[in-house]
Scaffold this active site. Structure first.
Site: not given
Ligand code: ADP
Length: 224
Positions: A123, A156, A167
């Site tokens: 991403r 990120r 996460r």
């Protein structure tokens, strides 16, 4: 409410649904990252928590959400992305809905574990406009540069592999039980298997489901 593991597509789908419905897309992760970018005292406090893949404190996130839901643009409907993420947040939200004229629906975006890892590690995001790309499946036209505003794309801080695993674990232990808590509070839960679907198809499917459930999407239910 858009619900699912990190990387399940809540952000991308939320942005598309906002265009389809006119409802604001309220993503708690985006709201927190905005505080970090602006270096507010809250942002400075949250920076290390997010970078470690842990959750922000419930009272703080909840206050941020109740405040935002009071804005006039939420009156006709809204999309929550990344909230509720813990049982206390879910109970608080169920209470917020009770006595208000909304028909809440939790949309659970299902994606298989390996596909999630692939999505998160590839991403790239635009720090300026928030656009989301993937190196393989949805690359920007010019590598490393946002199609919309030409800003340099970034990874990120919490998309690094070791944080991704943290996460996913946080999701399993703290967020997974949220769907059941909301169901017990009488909130409709709809699951969509979207591992193999492109984001447009997922957004269309959600819109179709909401239309079927609610009569007409983007409209507050009429008083009885
Ligand atoms: P993802 O769903 O891919 O993890 P988000 O942008 O929704 O990405 O969230 C990024 C981070 O922001 C989370 O890992 C967490 O630290 C924090 N966060 C977002 N929403 C909440 C929430 N409702 N409660 C606590 N922390 C949150």
């Amino acid at each position: 409410m858009l619900f699912g593991a990190p990387g399940s597509g809540k952000g991308t789908t939320g942005k598309m649904l906002t265009k389809l419905t006119g409802w604001p897309h309220l993503a708690t992760g985006d709201l927190l990252r905005e505080q970090i970018t602006r270096k507010t005292s809250l942002g400075l406090e949250m920076q290390s928590i997010l970078a470690a893949g842990q959750l922000a404190p419930d009272d703080l996130v909840s206050r941020m959400v109740w405040d935002r839901l009071g804005w006039p643009d939420c009156e006709a409907g809204f999309l929550l992305d990344g909230f509720p993420r813990t049982i206390p947040q879910a109970e608080g939200l169920a209470q917020w809905f009770s006595g208000r004229n909304f028909r809440p629906v939790l949309i659970h975006l299902w994606v298989e574990y390996n596909e999630i890892l692939r999505r998160l590690t590839g991403r790239r995001t635009c720090p300026t406009c928030g656009a989301i790309y993937h190196l393989e499946s949805t690359p920007s036209k010019v590598p490393g540069v946002c199609d919309t505003d030409g800003a340099e794309l970034t990874v990120r801080a919490d998309d690094r592999e070791e944080v991704v695993l943290q996460r996913l674990q946080t999701y399993q232990t703290q967020t997974w039980p949220v769907a059941e808590t909301l169901r017990k509070n009488g909130i409709l839960v709809e699951a969509i298997d979207c591992g193999e679907m492109d984001p447009e198809s997922v957004a269309d499917r959600i819109r179709w489901r909401l239309d079927r459930i609610g009569g007409s999407i983007a409209k507050k239910s009429k008083p009885e």
